[in-house]
Design a protein around this motif. Structure first.
Motif, mmCIF file in Angstrom:
data_model
loop_
_atom_site.group_PDB
_atom_site.id
_atom_site.type_symbol
_atom_site.label_atom_id
_atom_site.label_comp_id
_atom_site.label_asym_id
_atom_site.label_seq_id
_atom_site.Cartn_x
_atom_site.Cartn_y
_atom_site.Cartn_z
ATOM 1 N N ASN A 171 -9.525 -12.336 2.639
ATOM 2 C CA ASN A 171 -8.829 -12.130 1.365
ATOM 3 C C ASN A 171 -9.467 -12.940 0.246
ATOM 4 O O ASN A 171 -9.561 -12.472 -0.894
ATOM 5 C CB ASN A 171 -7.347 -12.458 1.500
ATOM 6 C CG ASN A 171 -6.597 -11.403 2.297
ATOM 7 O OD1 ASN A 171 -7.138 -10.358 2.646
ATOM 8 N ND2 ASN A 171 -5.347 -11.693 2.609
ATOM 9 N N ASP B 86 -6.189 -3.565 0.123
ATOM 10 C CA ASP B 86 -5.242 -3.233 1.187
ATOM 11 C C ASP B 86 -5.291 -1.735 1.421
ATOM 12 O O ASP B 86 -5.554 -0.958 0.485
ATOM 13 C CB ASP B 86 -3.809 -3.621 0.786
ATOM 14 C CG ASP B 86 -3.586 -5.121 0.777
ATOM 15 O OD1 ASP B 86 -4.251 -5.820 1.550
ATOM 16 O OD2 ASP B 86 -2.721 -5.584 0.008
ATOM 17 N N VAL C 216 -7.341 -8.199 -3.625
ATOM 18 C CA VAL C 216 -7.497 -7.939 -2.193
ATOM 19 C C VAL C 216 -7.367 -6.442 -1.968
ATOM 20 O O VAL C 216 -6.465 -5.807 -2.510
ATOM 21 C CB VAL C 216 -6.435 -8.696 -1.363
ATOM 22 C CG1 VAL C 216 -6.505 -8.305 0.110
ATOM 23 C CG2 VAL C 216 -6.616 -10.193 -1.522
#
Length: 128
Positions: free
Chosen positions: A111, A123, A121
């Motif tokens: 991260n 995701d 980050v």
């Protein structure tokens, strides 16, 4: 089980973190290229899907835009988690805690890499 030396254990831990970091970054790169700008890909309809998301906060999007704070936290994790790992007894009974420490540290580093390179980050696992 014969106890490994602390040096060997710490070396194994470091190698494990690096080996976990590689697929983390590869899958995030793949998500960026294959999912960004596309519709979500349902894997379990109504439960779980793949969808590109740029998370500028922490879990559930909290603390949006606090990049410096998250990088500082990652640096602290680079110190704290190896220290905790070092203190875990080298017996078979505690092997799972050593694995968990490697997973946590590789996640924190992955991260941090994202935040430094992209400002967020990446995701892509979405539970509905």
């Amino acid at each position: 089980m014969e106890a490994k030396s602390r040096t060997t254990s710490m070396l194994s831990f470091s190698i494990g973190v690096i080996l976990l970091l590689i697929p983390d970054q590869i899958t995030k790169l793949a998500a960026r290229h294959m999912l960004k700008g596309n519709n979500a890909v349902p894997l379990i309809p109504g439960v779980f899907e793949l969808q590109y998301l740029e998370n500028r906060g922490s879990a559930f999007g909290m603390l949006q835009g606090q990049k410096s704070f998250f990088i500082l936290m990652a640096v602290l994790m680079l110190v704290i988690i190896p220290y905790v790992y070092y203190k875990i007894p080298l017996t078979k009974r505690f092997w799972y805690l050593r694995v968990i420490a490697a997973l946590f540290l590789s996640g924190a580093v992955g991260n941090a890499v994202d935040r430094i390179l992209h400002g967020y980050v990446i995701d892509f696992f979405i539970f509905l």
